[in-house]
Every structure is written in C-alpha cells, then in structure tokens.
Design a protein around this motif. Structure first.
Motif, PDB file in Angstrom:
ATOM      1  N   ALA A  16       0.828  -1.205   0.000  1.00 20.20           N
ATOM      2  CA  ALA A  16       0.000   0.000   0.000  1.00 20.20           C
ATOM      3  C   ALA A  16       0.864   1.257   0.000  1.00 20.20           C
ATOM      4  O   ALA A  16       0.594   2.216  -0.740  1.00 20.20           O
ATOM      5  CB  ALA A  16      -0.940  -0.002   1.202  1.00 20.20           C
ATOM      6  N   PHE A  17       1.920   1.268   0.822  1.00 18.25           N
ATOM      7  CA  PHE A  17       2.816   2.420   0.852  1.00 18.25           C
ATOM      8  C   PHE A  17       3.516   2.611  -0.489  1.00 18.25           C
ATOM      9  O   PHE A  17       3.701   3.739  -0.952  1.00 18.25           O
ATOM     10  CB  PHE A  17       3.845   2.286   1.969  1.00 18.25           C
ATOM     11  CG  PHE A  17       3.288   2.568   3.335  1.00 18.25           C
ATOM     12  CD1 PHE A  17       2.561   3.710   3.593  1.00 18.25           C
ATOM     13  CD2 PHE A  17       3.502   1.675   4.372  1.00 18.25           C
ATOM     14  CE1 PHE A  17       2.047   3.975   4.853  1.00 18.25           C
ATOM     15  CE2 PHE A  17       2.991   1.924   5.636  1.00 18.25           C
ATOM     16  CZ  PHE A  17       2.261   3.080   5.878  1.00 18.25           C
ATOM     17  N   ALA A  18       3.909   1.525  -1.125  1.00 18.10           N
ATOM     18  CA  ALA A  18       4.556   1.614  -2.437  1.00 18.10           C
ATOM     19  C   ALA A  18       3.594   2.186  -3.476  1.00 18.10           C
ATOM     20  O   ALA A  18       3.986   3.013  -4.310  1.00 18.10           O
ATOM     21  CB  ALA A  18       5.058   0.246  -2.873  1.00 18.10           C
ATOM     22  N   HIS A  19       2.335   1.775  -3.412  1.00 26.49           N
ATOM     23  CA  HIS A  19       1.335   2.291  -4.354  1.00 26.49           C
ATOM     24  C   HIS A  19       1.095   3.778  -4.119  1.00 26.49           C
ATOM     25  O   HIS A  19       1.013   4.563  -5.072  1.00 26.49           O
ATOM     26  CB  HIS A  19       0.033   1.503  -4.223  1.00 26.49           C
ATOM     27  CG  HIS A  19      -0.991   1.899  -5.238  1.00 26.49           C
ATOM     28  ND1 HIS A  19      -0.826   1.654  -6.579  1.00 26.49           N
ATOM     29  CD2 HIS A  19      -2.182   2.529  -5.113  1.00 26.49           C
ATOM     30  CE1 HIS A  19      -1.873   2.116  -7.238  1.00 26.49           C
ATOM     31  NE2 HIS A  19      -2.702   2.655  -6.367  1.00 26.49           N
ATOM     32  N   VAL A  20       0.999   4.172  -2.867  1.00 30.07           N
ATOM     33  CA  VAL A  20       0.803   5.594  -2.545  1.00 30.07           C
ATOM     34  C   VAL A  20       2.010   6.400  -3.008  1.00 30.07           C
ATOM     35  O   VAL A  20       1.864   7.513  -3.521  1.00 30.07           O
ATOM     36  CB  VAL A  20       0.542   5.779  -1.034  1.00 30.07           C
ATOM     37  CG1 VAL A  20       0.607   7.234  -0.638  1.00 30.07           C
ATOM     38  CG2 VAL A  20      -0.803   5.180  -0.659  1.00 30.07           C
ATOM     39  N   ARG A  21       3.205   5.861  -2.862  1.00 30.82           N
ATOM     40  CA  ARG A  21       4.416   6.540  -3.319  1.00 30.82           C
ATOM     41  C   ARG A  21       4.381   6.733  -4.835  1.00 30.82           C
ATOM     42  O   ARG A  21       4.737   7.789  -5.348  1.00 30.82           O
ATOM     43  CB  ARG A  21       5.648   5.736  -2.916  1.00 30.82           C
ATOM     44  CG  ARG A  21       6.950   6.468  -3.132  1.00 30.82           C
ATOM     45  CD  ARG A  21       8.170   5.703  -2.630  1.00 30.82           C
ATOM     46  NE  ARG A  21       8.027   5.235  -1.260  1.00 30.82           N
ATOM     47  CZ  ARG A  21       7.965   3.939  -0.909  1.00 30.82           C
ATOM     48  NH1 ARG A  21       8.048   3.000  -1.828  1.00 30.82           N
ATOM     49  NH2 ARG A  21       7.831   3.591   0.351  1.00 30.82           N
ATOM     50  N   ASP A  74      -4.381   1.506 -12.436  1.00 37.74           N
ATOM     51  CA  ASP A  74      -4.844   0.166 -12.818  1.00 37.74           C
ATOM     52  C   ASP A  74      -6.033   0.174 -13.783  1.00 37.74           C
ATOM     53  O   ASP A  74      -6.970  -0.609 -13.642  1.00 37.74           O
ATOM     54  CB  ASP A  74      -5.182  -0.668 -11.581  1.00 37.74           C
ATOM     55  CG  ASP A  74      -3.994  -0.882 -10.684  1.00 37.74           C
ATOM     56  OD1 ASP A  74      -2.872  -0.940 -11.201  1.00 37.74           O
ATOM     57  OD2 ASP A  74      -4.185  -0.995  -9.454  1.00 37.74           O
ATOM     58  N   LYS A  75      -5.995   1.046 -14.752  1.00 35.04           N
ATOM     59  CA  LYS A  75      -7.083   1.114 -15.734  1.00 35.04           C
ATOM     60  C   LYS A  75      -6.870   0.155 -16.901  1.00 35.04           C
ATOM     61  O   LYS A  75      -7.798  -0.254 -17.557  1.00 35.04           O
ATOM     62  CB  LYS A  75      -7.273   2.551 -16.251  1.00 35.04           C
ATOM     63  CG  LYS A  75      -7.662   3.514 -15.166  1.00 35.04           C
ATOM     64  CD  LYS A  75      -8.980   3.129 -14.528  1.00 35.04           C
ATOM     65  CE  LYS A  75      -9.363   4.111 -13.449  1.00 35.04           C
ATOM     66  NZ  LYS A  75     -10.503   3.694 -12.685  1.00 35.04           N
ATOM     67  N   VAL A  76      -5.611  -0.175 -17.162  1.00 35.15           N
ATOM     68  CA  VAL A  76      -5.270  -1.120 -18.225  1.00 35.15           C
ATOM     69  C   VAL A  76      -4.430  -2.208 -17.587  1.00 35.15           C
ATOM     70  O   VAL A  76      -3.284  -1.972 -17.207  1.00 35.15           O
ATOM     71  CB  VAL A  76      -4.504  -0.416 -19.377  1.00 35.15           C
ATOM     72  CG1 VAL A  76      -4.158  -1.419 -20.457  1.00 35.15           C
ATOM     73  CG2 VAL A  76      -5.309   0.729 -19.929  1.00 35.15           C
ATOM     74  N   PRO A  77      -4.965  -3.420 -17.426  1.00 37.38           N
ATOM     75  CA  PRO A  77      -4.280  -4.467 -16.667  1.00 37.38           C
ATOM     76  C   PRO A  77      -2.888  -4.844 -17.184  1.00 37.38           C
ATOM     77  O   PRO A  77      -2.004  -5.134 -16.394  1.00 37.38           O
ATOM     78  CB  PRO A  77      -5.216  -5.661 -16.763  1.00 37.38           C
ATOM     79  CG  PRO A  77      -6.525  -5.110 -17.168  1.00 37.38           C
ATOM     80  CD  PRO A  77      -6.268  -3.852 -17.909  1.00 37.38           C
ATOM     81  N   LEU A  79      -0.581  -3.029 -18.312  1.00 36.80           N
ATOM     82  CA  LEU A  79       0.433  -2.025 -18.020  1.00 36.80           C
ATOM     83  C   LEU A  79       0.941  -2.097 -16.575  1.00 36.80           C
ATOM     84  O   LEU A  79       1.921  -1.464 -16.224  1.00 36.80           O
ATOM     85  CB  LEU A  79      -0.115  -0.616 -18.274  1.00 36.80           C
ATOM     86  CG  LEU A  79      -0.383  -0.242 -19.726  1.00 36.80           C
ATOM     87  CD1 LEU A  79      -0.992   1.143 -19.810  1.00 36.80           C
ATOM     88  CD2 LEU A  79       0.883  -0.317 -20.554  1.00 36.80           C
ATOM     89  N   THR A  80       0.285  -2.873 -15.742  1.00 35.30           N
ATOM     90  CA  THR A  80       0.685  -2.972 -14.341  1.00 35.30           C
ATOM     91  C   THR A  80       1.740  -4.041 -14.159  1.00 35.30           C
ATOM     92  O   THR A  80       1.924  -4.915 -14.986  1.00 35.30           O
ATOM     93  CB  THR A  80      -0.515  -3.282 -13.434  1.00 35.30           C
ATOM     94  OG1 THR A  80      -1.083  -4.527 -13.840  1.00 35.30           O
ATOM     95  CG2 THR A  80      -1.572  -2.177 -13.530  1.00 35.30           C
ATOM     96  N   ALA A  81       2.428  -3.994 -13.031  1.00 37.89           N
ATOM     97  CA  ALA A  81       3.513  -4.939 -12.758  1.00 37.89           C
ATOM     98  C   ALA A  81       2.992  -6.287 -12.242  1.00 37.89           C
ATOM     99  O   ALA A  81       3.709  -7.273 -12.256  1.00 37.89           O
ATOM    100  CB  ALA A  81       4.476  -4.339 -11.744  1.00 37.89           C
ATOM    101  N   ASP A  82       1.779  -6.337 -11.778  1.00 31.88           N
ATOM    102  CA  ASP A  82       1.233  -7.572 -11.199  1.00 31.88           C
ATOM    103  C   ASP A  82       0.992  -8.650 -12.223  1.00 31.88           C
ATOM    104  O   ASP A  82       0.637  -8.544 -13.284  1.00 31.88           O
ATOM    105  CB  ASP A  82      -0.070  -7.300 -10.448  1.00 31.88           C
ATOM    106  CG  ASP A  82       0.167  -6.392  -9.259  1.00 31.88           C
ATOM    107  OD1 ASP A  82       1.317  -6.318  -8.800  1.00 31.88           O
ATOM    108  OD2 ASP A  82      -0.792  -5.756  -8.808  1.00 31.88           O
TER     109      ASP A  82
END
Length: 82
Positions: A16-21, A74-77, A79-82
């Motif tokens: 969560a902290f990484a996402h907020v960063r 996270d609007k285009v799956p 493009l995310t790192a997950d």
C-alpha cells in the motif's frame, strides 16, 4: 515457515505504501508537465505567434502522462507490474 497474520499485514502495508508513493510521484510528474508546458506556451506566444510549436511538445508529453496514469491507477491491466 507459515505466514502469520502479522507478516501478511506488514506485506499489505508495504504494498500500500509503495502504491501511494507511485501515486505521489505521478502527481509530481503531472505538476512538472503543467508548469513546463505553460512556460513553453508563454515563450512561444512572446517570441512568435505565427506558428504555435509548443502544442506538439504538449501533445507528446501528454501521451506519456496518460500512459503513466493508466498504469498507476490500474485502468489497463497489462500495463501494471502484477
């Protein structure tokens, strides 16, 4: 070693902290985009109004801002790192 609830919570908090960063970094990037683009338009208008070249710079950079926003929010799956 089994994952305890404390460890799982710590992992979620770290994510969560990484996402907020990343979101904060995006808004800094967006602010830079707005400031620099505004300055370029001012320089363009003050030097020559015959051709507005700053629009091409603004459109090019805006493409990068949009793709970064799509990835961060996270609007285009794909493009995310997950």
């Amino acid at each position: 070693m089994p994952v305890t609830s404390t460890t799982a919570l710590q992992n979620e908090a770290t994510l969560a902290f990484a996402h907020v960063r990343r979101i904060k970094q995006f808004y800094v990037y967006l602010t830079h985009h707005v400031v620099v683009t505004t300055m370029l338009f001012i320089v363009n208008i003050l030097t020559s109004t015959a051709y507005i070249w700053a629009v091409w710079r603004a459109l090019g950079w805006r493409g990068g801002v949009v793709s970064q926003a799509l990835a961060i929010f996270d609007k285009v799956p794909f493009l995310t790192a997950d």
